[in-house]
Design a protein around this motif. Structure first.
Motif, PDB file in Angstrom:
ATOM      1  N   VAL A 176       0.892  -1.371   0.086  1.00 38.18           N
ATOM      2  CA  VAL A 176      -0.037  -0.006   0.004  1.00 38.18           C
ATOM      3  C   VAL A 176       0.828   1.179  -0.066  1.00 38.18           C
ATOM      4  N   ILE A 177       2.026   1.220   0.780  1.00 39.49           N
ATOM      5  CA  ILE A 177       3.015   2.322   0.767  1.00 39.49           C
ATOM      6  C   ILE A 177       4.202   1.834   0.172  1.00 39.49           C
ATOM      7  N   ARG A 178       5.104   2.677  -0.230  1.00 39.80           N
ATOM      8  CA  ARG A 178       6.441   2.245  -0.797  1.00 39.80           C
ATOM      9  C   ARG A 178       7.682   2.713   0.010  1.00 39.80           C
ATOM     10  N   SER A 179       7.366   3.786   0.907  1.00 39.16           N
ATOM     11  CA  SER A 179       8.430   4.119   1.702  1.00 39.16           C
ATOM     12  C   SER A 179       8.159   4.305   3.180  1.00 39.16           C
ATOM     13  N   SER A 180       8.983   5.018   3.945  1.00 38.88           N
ATOM     14  CA  SER A 180       8.856   5.434   5.212  1.00 38.88           C
ATOM     15  C   SER A 180       8.394   6.962   5.679  1.00 38.88           C
ATOM     16  N   ASN A 181       8.051   7.552   4.333  1.00 40.70           N
ATOM     17  CA  ASN A 181       7.671   8.871   4.142  1.00 40.70           C
ATOM     18  C   ASN A 181       5.968   8.966   4.521  1.00 40.70           C
ATOM     19  N   ASN A 182       5.622  10.150   4.207  1.00 42.12           N
ATOM     20  CA  ASN A 182       4.384  10.382   4.405  1.00 42.12           C
ATOM     21  C   ASN A 182       3.264   9.242   3.839  1.00 42.12           C
ATOM     22  N   PRO A 183       2.478   8.612   4.766  1.00 49.92           N
ATOM     23  CA  PRO A 183       1.812   7.575   4.142  1.00 49.92           C
ATOM     24  C   PRO A 183       0.769   7.907   3.312  1.00 49.92           C
ATOM     25  N   VAL A 184       0.214   9.228   3.342  1.00 47.93           N
ATOM     26  CA  VAL A 184      -0.752   9.644   2.563  1.00 47.93           C
ATOM     27  C   VAL A 184      -0.185   9.924   1.176  1.00 47.93           C
ATOM     28  N   ALA A 185       1.056  10.304   1.003  1.00 46.71           N
ATOM     29  CA  ALA A 185       1.727  10.605  -0.432  1.00 46.71           C
ATOM     30  C   ALA A 185       1.758   8.979  -1.254  1.00 46.71           C
ATOM     31  N   ASP A 186       2.226   8.050  -0.211  1.00 45.02           N
ATOM     32  CA  ASP A 186       2.355   6.531  -0.860  1.00 45.02           C
ATOM     33  C   ASP A 186       1.286   6.068  -1.103  1.00 45.02           C
ATOM     34  N   TYR A 187       0.191   6.228  -0.390  1.00 40.08           N
ATOM     35  CA  TYR A 187      -1.264   5.626  -0.416  1.00 40.08           C
ATOM     36  C   TYR A 187      -1.888   6.295  -1.596  1.00 40.08           C
ATOM     37  N   THR A 188      -1.766   7.554  -1.946  1.00 35.55           N
ATOM     38  CA  THR A 188      -2.339   8.188  -3.061  1.00 35.55           C
ATOM     39  C   THR A 188      -1.567   7.805  -4.432  1.00 35.55           C
ATOM     40  N   GLU A 189      -0.232   7.448  -4.467  1.00 33.26           N
ATOM     41  CA  GLU A 189       0.457   6.962  -5.700  1.00 33.26           C
ATOM     42  C   GLU A 189      -0.145   5.552  -5.843  1.00 33.26           C
ATOM     43  N   SER A 190      -0.439   4.630  -4.755  1.00 29.70           N
ATOM     44  CA  SER A 190      -0.760   3.315  -4.994  1.00 29.70           C
ATOM     45  C   SER A 190      -2.295   3.536  -5.571  1.00 29.70           C
ATOM     46  N   LEU A 191      -3.047   4.140  -5.064  1.00 30.27           N
ATOM     47  CA  LEU A 191      -4.457   4.402  -5.598  1.00 30.27           C
ATOM     48  C   LEU A 191      -4.536   4.819  -6.751  1.00 30.27           C
ATOM     49  N   VAL A 192      -3.907   6.098  -7.144  1.00 28.55           N
ATOM     50  CA  VAL A 192      -4.179   6.665  -8.365  1.00 28.55           C
ATOM     51  C   VAL A 192      -3.577   5.705  -9.528  1.00 28.55           C
ATOM     52  N   SER A 193      -2.464   5.114  -9.144  1.00 22.41           N
ATOM     53  CA  SER A 193      -1.548   4.548 -10.243  1.00 22.41           C
ATOM     54  C   SER A 193      -2.542   2.931 -10.508  1.00 22.41           C
ATOM     55  N   LYS A 194      -3.354   2.387  -9.425  1.00 22.29           N
ATOM     56  CA  LYS A 194      -4.319   1.463  -9.475  1.00 22.29           C
ATOM     57  C   LYS A 194      -5.235   1.537 -10.608  1.00 22.29           C
ATOM     58  N   VAL A 195      -5.998   2.735 -10.022  1.00 24.00           N
ATOM     59  CA  VAL A 195      -7.184   2.886 -10.845  1.00 24.00           C
ATOM     60  C   VAL A 195      -7.034   3.474 -12.288  1.00 24.00           C
ATOM     61  N   LEU A 196      -5.990   4.254 -12.614  1.00 27.92           N
ATOM     62  CA  LEU A 196      -5.695   4.826 -13.722  1.00 27.92           C
ATOM     63  C   LEU A 196      -4.832   3.832 -14.516  1.00 27.92           C
ATOM     64  N   GLY A 197      -4.290   2.657 -14.366  1.00 26.39           N
ATOM     65  CA  GLY A 197      -3.690   1.822 -14.904  1.00 26.39           C
ATOM     66  C   GLY A 197      -2.332   2.417 -15.239  1.00 26.39           C
ATOM     67  N   LEU A 198      -1.558   3.097 -14.192  1.00 29.75           N
ATOM     68  CA  LEU A 198      -0.291   3.698 -14.584  1.00 29.75           C
ATOM     69  C   LEU A 198       0.760   2.950 -13.901  1.00 29.75           C
ATOM     70  N   SER A 199       1.720   2.808 -14.315  1.00 25.44           N
ATOM     71  CA  SER A 199       2.989   2.304 -13.835  1.00 25.44           C
ATOM     72  C   SER A 199       3.977   3.131 -12.907  1.00 25.44           C
ATOM     73  N   LEU A 200       4.099   2.875 -11.781  1.00 24.54           N
ATOM     74  CA  LEU A 200       5.035   3.713 -10.955  1.00 24.54           C
ATOM     75  C   LEU A 200       6.214   3.400 -11.273  1.00 24.54           C
ATOM     76  N   VAL A 201       7.109   4.490 -11.058  1.00 21.08           N
ATOM     77  CA  VAL A 201       8.563   4.516 -11.433  1.00 21.08           C
ATOM     78  C   VAL A 201       9.334   4.458 -10.129  1.00 21.08           C
ATOM     79  N   GLY A 202      10.499   4.347 -10.143  1.00 25.16           N
ATOM     80  CA  GLY A 202      11.454   4.229  -8.940  1.00 25.16           C
ATOM     81  C   GLY A 202      11.244   5.550  -8.014  1.00 25.16           C
ATOM     82  N   GLN A 203      11.590   5.151  -6.853  1.00 21.57           N
ATOM     83  CA  GLN A 203      11.337   6.426  -5.931  1.00 21.57           C
ATOM     84  C   GLN A 203      12.347   7.507  -6.140  1.00 21.57           C
ATOM     85  N   SER A 204      13.478   7.152  -6.679  1.00 27.98           N
ATOM     86  CA  SER A 204      14.593   8.013  -7.060  1.00 27.98           C
ATOM     87  C   SER A 204      14.102   8.907  -8.188  1.00 27.98           C
TER      88      SER A 204
END
Length: 140
Positions: free
Chosen positions: A9-37
Protein backbone atom coordinates in the motif's frame (compact mmCIF):
# COMPACT_ATOMS: atom_id res chain seq x y z
CA UNK A 1 3.42 1.39 8.71
CA UNK A 2 5.31 -1.88 8.38
CA UNK A 3 2.10 -3.78 7.63
CA UNK A 4 1.10 -1.23 4.98
CA UNK A 5 4.53 -1.53 3.36
CA UNK A 6 4.38 -5.35 3.40
CA UNK A 7 0.98 -5.21 1.69
CA UNK A 8 2.29 -2.86 -1.01
CA UNK A 9 0.00 0.00 0.00
CA UNK A 10 2.94 2.31 0.71
CA UNK A 11 6.43 2.27 -0.82
CA UNK A 12 8.55 4.11 1.73
CA UNK A 13 8.74 5.39 5.27
CA UNK A 14 7.65 8.83 4.10
CA UNK A 15 4.24 10.42 4.57
CA UNK A 16 1.80 7.50 4.20
CA UNK A 17 -0.78 9.74 2.49
CA UNK A 18 1.69 10.32 -0.37
CA UNK A 19 2.42 6.62 -0.84
CA UNK A 20 -1.23 5.66 -0.47
CA UNK A 21 -2.21 8.24 -3.09
CA UNK A 22 0.41 6.95 -5.53
CA UNK A 23 -0.86 3.41 -5.04
CA UNK A 24 -4.54 4.35 -5.42
CA UNK A 25 -4.11 6.60 -8.47
CA UNK A 26 -1.79 4.20 -10.29
CA UNK A 27 -4.14 1.27 -9.70
CA UNK A 28 -7.28 3.09 -10.82
CA UNK A 29 -5.71 4.82 -13.85
CA UNK A 30 -3.60 1.84 -14.94
CA UNK A 31 -0.30 3.68 -14.44
CA UNK A 32 3.13 2.19 -13.81
CA UNK A 33 4.90 3.62 -10.80
CA UNK A 34 8.52 4.60 -11.42
CA UNK A 35 11.42 4.20 -9.01
CA UNK A 36 11.41 6.32 -5.88
CA UNK A 37 14.55 8.14 -6.99
CA UNK A 38 12.92 9.48 -10.17
CA UNK A 39 12.65 13.26 -9.86
CA UNK A 40 9.63 15.11 -11.19
CA UNK A 41 7.08 12.37 -11.75
CA UNK A 42 5.77 9.28 -10.00
CA UNK A 43 4.18 7.21 -12.75
CA UNK A 44 3.72 6.78 -16.49
CA UNK A 45 0.84 5.57 -18.65
CA UNK A 46 1.20 3.15 -21.59
CA UNK A 47 1.65 6.14 -23.94
CA UNK A 48 4.64 7.38 -21.93
CA UNK A 49 2.87 10.38 -20.41
CA UNK A 50 4.28 11.31 -17.00
CA UNK A 51 2.20 11.84 -13.86
CA UNK A 52 3.11 13.68 -10.67
CA UNK A 53 0.82 12.32 -7.93
CA UNK A 54 -0.03 14.29 -4.80
CA UNK A 55 -2.51 13.80 -1.99
CA UNK A 56 -3.66 15.98 0.85
CA UNK A 57 -5.56 14.87 3.95
CA UNK A 58 -7.83 17.60 5.30
CA UNK A 59 -8.56 17.56 9.02
CA UNK A 60 -10.35 19.74 11.56
CA UNK A 61 -6.94 21.04 12.64
CA UNK A 62 -5.60 21.60 9.13
CA UNK A 63 -8.15 22.40 6.44
CA UNK A 64 -5.61 23.77 3.95
CA UNK A 65 -5.75 22.03 0.56
CA UNK A 66 -2.20 23.15 -0.26
CA UNK A 67 -0.28 20.36 -1.97
CA UNK A 68 3.36 19.62 -1.26
CA UNK A 69 6.08 21.40 -3.22
CA UNK A 70 6.08 21.15 -7.00
CA UNK A 71 9.71 21.46 -8.06
CA UNK A 72 11.26 22.53 -11.37
CA UNK A 73 7.92 23.29 -13.00
CA UNK A 74 9.68 25.35 -15.68
CA UNK A 75 11.46 22.17 -16.82
CA UNK A 76 8.11 20.42 -17.45
CA UNK A 77 8.96 17.33 -15.37
CA UNK A 78 5.47 15.84 -15.79
CA UNK A 79 2.51 16.01 -18.16
CA UNK A 80 -0.30 15.72 -15.61
CA UNK A 81 -0.70 16.31 -11.91
CA UNK A 82 -3.01 13.78 -10.28
CA UNK A 83 -4.25 15.49 -7.12
CA UNK A 84 -6.45 13.96 -4.44
CA UNK A 85 -8.05 15.59 -1.39
CA UNK A 86 -9.09 13.27 1.44
CA UNK A 87 -11.16 13.70 4.56
CA UNK A 88 -9.83 12.74 7.98
CA UNK A 89 -10.60 9.05 7.39
CA UNK A 90 -8.86 8.99 3.98
CA UNK A 91 -12.10 8.92 2.03
CA UNK A 92 -11.72 10.73 -1.28
CA UNK A 93 -13.37 14.16 -1.17
CA UNK A 94 -12.37 15.23 -4.69
CA UNK A 95 -9.66 14.37 -7.19
CA UNK A 96 -8.46 15.61 -10.55
CA UNK A 97 -6.04 15.15 -13.41
CA UNK A 98 -4.58 18.58 -14.09
CA UNK A 99 -2.48 19.27 -17.21
CA UNK A 100 0.88 20.90 -16.47
CA UNK A 101 -0.21 24.07 -18.27
CA UNK A 102 -3.07 24.50 -15.82
CA UNK A 103 -0.77 23.75 -12.88
CA UNK A 104 1.55 26.51 -14.10
CA UNK A 105 -1.35 28.96 -14.40
CA UNK A 106 -2.88 28.20 -10.99
CA UNK A 107 0.23 27.80 -8.86
CA UNK A 108 2.55 30.43 -7.46
CA UNK A 109 6.30 30.34 -7.03
CA UNK A 110 7.62 30.35 -3.47
CA UNK A 111 11.17 31.64 -3.05
CA UNK A 112 11.19 30.21 0.47
CA UNK A 113 10.81 26.61 -0.73
CA UNK A 114 12.17 27.19 -4.25
CA UNK A 115 9.09 25.49 -5.64
CA UNK A 116 5.63 26.12 -6.96
CA UNK A 117 2.69 25.92 -4.60
CA UNK A 118 -0.77 24.81 -5.70
CA UNK A 119 -3.82 25.24 -3.50
CA UNK A 120 -5.99 22.32 -4.60
CA UNK A 121 -9.44 23.75 -4.03
CA UNK A 122 -12.54 21.93 -5.22
CA UNK A 123 -13.31 24.66 -7.78
CA UNK A 124 -10.30 23.53 -9.83
CA UNK A 125 -12.63 20.75 -11.01
CA UNK A 126 -14.67 23.42 -12.83
CA UNK A 127 -11.80 24.15 -15.22
CA UNK A 128 -12.70 22.59 -18.61
CA UNK A 129 -9.10 21.37 -19.10
CA UNK A 130 -9.18 19.43 -15.83
CA UNK A 131 -10.51 15.86 -15.63
CA UNK A 132 -12.56 15.01 -12.56
CA UNK A 133 -11.49 11.55 -11.33
CA UNK A 134 -13.28 11.72 -7.97
CA UNK A 135 -15.83 8.97 -8.62
CA UNK A 136 -13.27 6.53 -10.03
CA UNK A 137 -10.97 6.90 -7.02
CA UNK A 138 -13.76 6.91 -4.45
CA UNK A 139 -15.18 3.69 -5.90
CA UNK A 140 -11.82 1.95 -5.55
Amino acid sequence: MSALKERGVIRSSNNPVADYTESLVSKVLGLSLVGQSQAGFDATDPSGRRYQIKGRRLTAHNTSPQLSAIRNLDQRPFDFLAAVAYDTNLSVLYAALIPIEVVAELSRFSKHSNSHVLIFRRNILDNPRVTNITQSLAAA
